[in-house]
Motif scaffolding. Structure first.
Motif, PDB file in Angstrom:
ATOM      1  N   PHE A 245       0.812  -1.224   0.000  1.00 54.96           N
ATOM      2  CA  PHE A 245       0.000   0.000   0.000  1.00 54.96           C
ATOM      3  C   PHE A 245       0.845   1.273   0.000  1.00 54.96           C
ATOM      4  CE2 PHE A 245      -3.204  -3.049   1.490  1.00 54.96           C
ATOM      5  CZ  PHE A 245      -4.266  -2.697   0.653  1.00 54.96           C
ATOM      6  N   ALA A 246       2.007   1.231   0.660  1.00 54.01           N
ATOM      7  CA  ALA A 246       2.841   2.439   0.737  1.00 54.01           C
ATOM      8  C   ALA A 246       3.648   2.668  -0.542  1.00 54.01           C
ATOM      9  CB  ALA A 246       3.784   2.338   1.929  1.00 54.01           C
ATOM     10  N   HIS A 247       4.108   1.562  -1.158  1.00 53.81           N
ATOM     11  CA  HIS A 247       4.985   1.701  -2.328  1.00 53.81           C
ATOM     12  C   HIS A 247       4.616   0.700  -3.432  1.00 53.81           C
ATOM     13  CE1 HIS A 247       7.420   4.166   0.325  1.00 53.81           C
ATOM     14  NE2 HIS A 247       7.484   3.159   1.175  1.00 53.81           N
ATOM     15  N   PRO A 248       3.412   0.812  -4.000  1.00 49.55           N
ATOM     16  CA  PRO A 248       3.066  -0.107  -5.095  1.00 49.55           C
ATOM     17  C   PRO A 248       4.018   0.087  -6.273  1.00 49.55           C
ATOM     18  CG  PRO A 248       1.468   1.694  -4.948  1.00 49.55           C
ATOM     19  CD  PRO A 248       2.356   1.805  -3.750  1.00 49.55           C
ATOM     20  N   LYS A 249       4.389  -1.026  -6.901  1.00 44.22           N
ATOM     21  CA  LYS A 249       5.385  -0.964  -7.971  1.00 44.22           C
ATOM     22  C   LYS A 249       4.762  -0.728  -9.350  1.00 44.22           C
ATOM     23  CE  LYS A 249       8.663  -4.106  -5.665  1.00 44.22           C
ATOM     24  NZ  LYS A 249       7.849  -4.465  -4.490  1.00 44.22           N
ATOM     25  N   GLU A 250       3.604  -1.339  -9.576  1.00 44.18           N
ATOM     26  CA  GLU A 250       3.004  -1.305 -10.915  1.00 44.18           C
ATOM     27  C   GLU A 250       2.069  -0.100 -11.078  1.00 44.18           C
ATOM     28  OE1 GLU A 250       3.884  -3.445 -13.242  1.00 44.18           O
ATOM     29  OE2 GLU A 250       5.172  -4.570 -11.853  1.00 44.18           O
ATOM     30  N   GLU A 251       2.108   0.507 -12.259  1.00 46.04           N
ATOM     31  CA  GLU A 251       1.239   1.673 -12.521  1.00 46.04           C
ATOM     32  C   GLU A 251      -0.238   1.319 -12.346  1.00 46.04           C
ATOM     33  OE1 GLU A 251       2.055   4.809 -12.860  1.00 46.04           O
ATOM     34  OE2 GLU A 251       4.139   4.169 -12.572  1.00 46.04           O
ATOM     35  N   ARG A 252      -0.584   0.108 -12.773  1.00 42.05           N
ATOM     36  CA  ARG A 252      -1.987  -0.335 -12.684  1.00 42.05           C
ATOM     37  C   ARG A 252      -2.440  -0.400 -11.222  1.00 42.05           C
ATOM     38  NH1 ARG A 252      -5.018  -4.208 -16.517  1.00 42.05           N
ATOM     39  NH2 ARG A 252      -7.097  -3.484 -16.009  1.00 42.05           N
ATOM     40  N   THR A 253      -1.538  -0.887 -10.372  1.00 43.25           N
ATOM     41  CA  THR A 253      -1.832  -0.961  -8.936  1.00 43.25           C
ATOM     42  C   THR A 253      -1.991   0.438  -8.358  1.00 43.25           C
ATOM     43  OG1 THR A 253      -0.350  -2.878  -8.887  1.00 43.25           O
ATOM     44  CG2 THR A 253      -1.145  -2.075  -6.781  1.00 43.25           C
ATOM     45  N   LYS A 254      -1.072   1.332  -8.708  1.00 37.83           N
ATOM     46  CA  LYS A 254      -1.122   2.708  -8.202  1.00 37.83           C
ATOM     47  C   LYS A 254      -2.439   3.371  -8.570  1.00 37.83           C
ATOM     48  CE  LYS A 254       3.887   3.345  -8.569  1.00 37.83           C
ATOM     49  NZ  LYS A 254       4.972   3.951  -9.383  1.00 37.83           N
ATOM     50  N   ALA A 255      -2.850   3.220  -9.828  1.00 38.94           N
ATOM     51  CA  ALA A 255      -4.094   3.842 -10.281  1.00 38.94           C
ATOM     52  C   ALA A 255      -5.300   3.297  -9.530  1.00 38.94           C
ATOM     53  CB  ALA A 255      -4.257   3.632 -11.792  1.00 38.94           C
TER      54      ALA A 255
END
Length: 261
Positions: A245-255
Motif C-alpha cells: 500500500f505504501a509503495h506499489p510498484k506497478e502503474e496499474r496498482t497505483k491507479a
C-alpha cells in the motif's frame, strides 16, 4: 497487521498455473497462489478481474480448465497428460473440501430455521454429528460473533450485518482449516460493515487461515499478511500490506489504489 508466519509453516493452499474460461472469455490466465497456515491473503482488484472466480475455484464451485489445486497437501485437481484439469474422485473431493468453509456476499441462511438451527444443520447432516455434541460449540460460536442473545431468532428478524455474522459462525461450525470470504460486506450498508470486519479481524488475530476477496482496503492493510492485486485475469502485483500500500510498484496498482483510498 496480522503476524506473518515463518517460511516453515505448512502450505494450506497452493494453486498453480490456473486457467479458467467461460466460453471464449478467458477469466483466469495462469494464476499462482500459495497460502501458509495462519496467513490471511487479501485479493483486491476491479470488477471483472477474476477475483471471485478464483476464490470459487478453490472449493470447486467453479471448475478449472487446467492447472493444479492442492489443499493441505492433497490434490483437488491436477493437469492430465492432455493438458486438461482432472479432479479427485467424488469421495476424495468431499474429504478435501471438508477442510474449507465459505462466506458469500449474500448470507444464504435458511429462512425457516432459527439462528442456532442454521449453525447445527450442516454438522448434523454432513458430518453425522449428534445434536447434543454440536450444540455447545454452536453456542460458543454465537458468543464469539456477538450474537449469543439471538440464538432463537429467525434470519428475517436480524439486520444484514447480524445475518452475515451468523453466516460466518455457520461456516466455522464445520471446523474448517481454511476460511474463504467472497466480498462478505458488499451487500451491507456501510454502518453494518464494521461489525462483520471486526469478526473477521478477530479470526485473523486467532491465526485462522483465510482467503478474502474484498474491496475494503483498510481491512486488507490491517489484517492481511499478503495482498494480491488482480486485473484482467492475471496477478499484477503481490506483496506484504505495508509495502504494497505504501509503495506499489506497478502503474496499474497505483491507479487502482488512488481510486480506492
Amino acid at each position: 497487521m496480522a503476524n506473518t508466519t515463518s517460511n516453515e509453516a505448512q502450505v494450506m493452499l497452493r494453486m498453480h498455473d490456473i486457467h479458467k474460461s467461460f466460453g471464449d472469455l478467458a477469466v483466469l490466465k495462469g494464476i499462482d497462489v500459495e497460502v501458509r497456515r495462519g496467513e490471511v491473503l487479501a485479493i483486491i482488484g476491479p470488477s471483472g478481474s477474476g477475483k471471485s472466480t478464483l476464490l470459487r475455484c478453490i472449493n470447486k464451485l467453479e471448475t478449472i480448465d487446467s492447472g493444479s489445486i492442492e489443499i493441505e497437501g492433497e490434490f483437488l485437481a491436477d493437469t492430465d497428460e492432455h493438458g486438461a484439469a482432472e479432479y479427485a474422485d467424488a469421495a476424495k473431493t468431499r474429504e478435501i473440501l471438508s477442510h474449507t468453509g465459505m462466506v458469500f456476499q449474500q448470507f444464504n441462511l435458511f429462512p425457516h430455521m432459527t439462528v442456532l438451527e442454521n449453525l447445527i444443520e450442516a454438522p448434523i447432516q454432513v458430518k453425522g454429528m449428534k445434536k447434543a455434541e454440536i450444540l455447545p460449540y454452536a453456542k460458543e460460536l454465537l458468543e464469539k460473533v456477538g450474537l449469543a442473545d439471538r440464538a432463537d431468532y429467525y434470519p428475517s428478524q436480524l439486520s444484514g450485518g447480524q445475518q452475515q455474522r451468523v453466516a460466518i459462525a455457520r461456516a466455522l461450525c464445520m471446523k474448517p482449516d481454511i476460511m474463504l470470504f467472497d466480498e462478505p460486506t458488499s451487500a451491507l450498508d456501510p454502518e453494518l460493515t464494521g461489525e462483520v470486519l471486526k469478526t473477521m479481524r478477530e479470526l485473523a488475530e486467532e491465526r485462522m487461515t483465510m482467503v478474502v476477496v474484498t474491496h475494503e482496503m483498510a481491512f486488507a492493510r490491517e489484517a492481511a499478511s499478503q495482498v494480491i492485486f488482480m486485473a484482467d485475469g492475471t496477478i499484477v502485483e503481490q506483496g506484504e500490506p505495508e509495502s504494497f500500500f505504501a509503495h506499489p510498484k506497478e502503474e496499474r496498482t497505483k491507479a487502482f489504489l488512488q481510486n480506492m483510498l
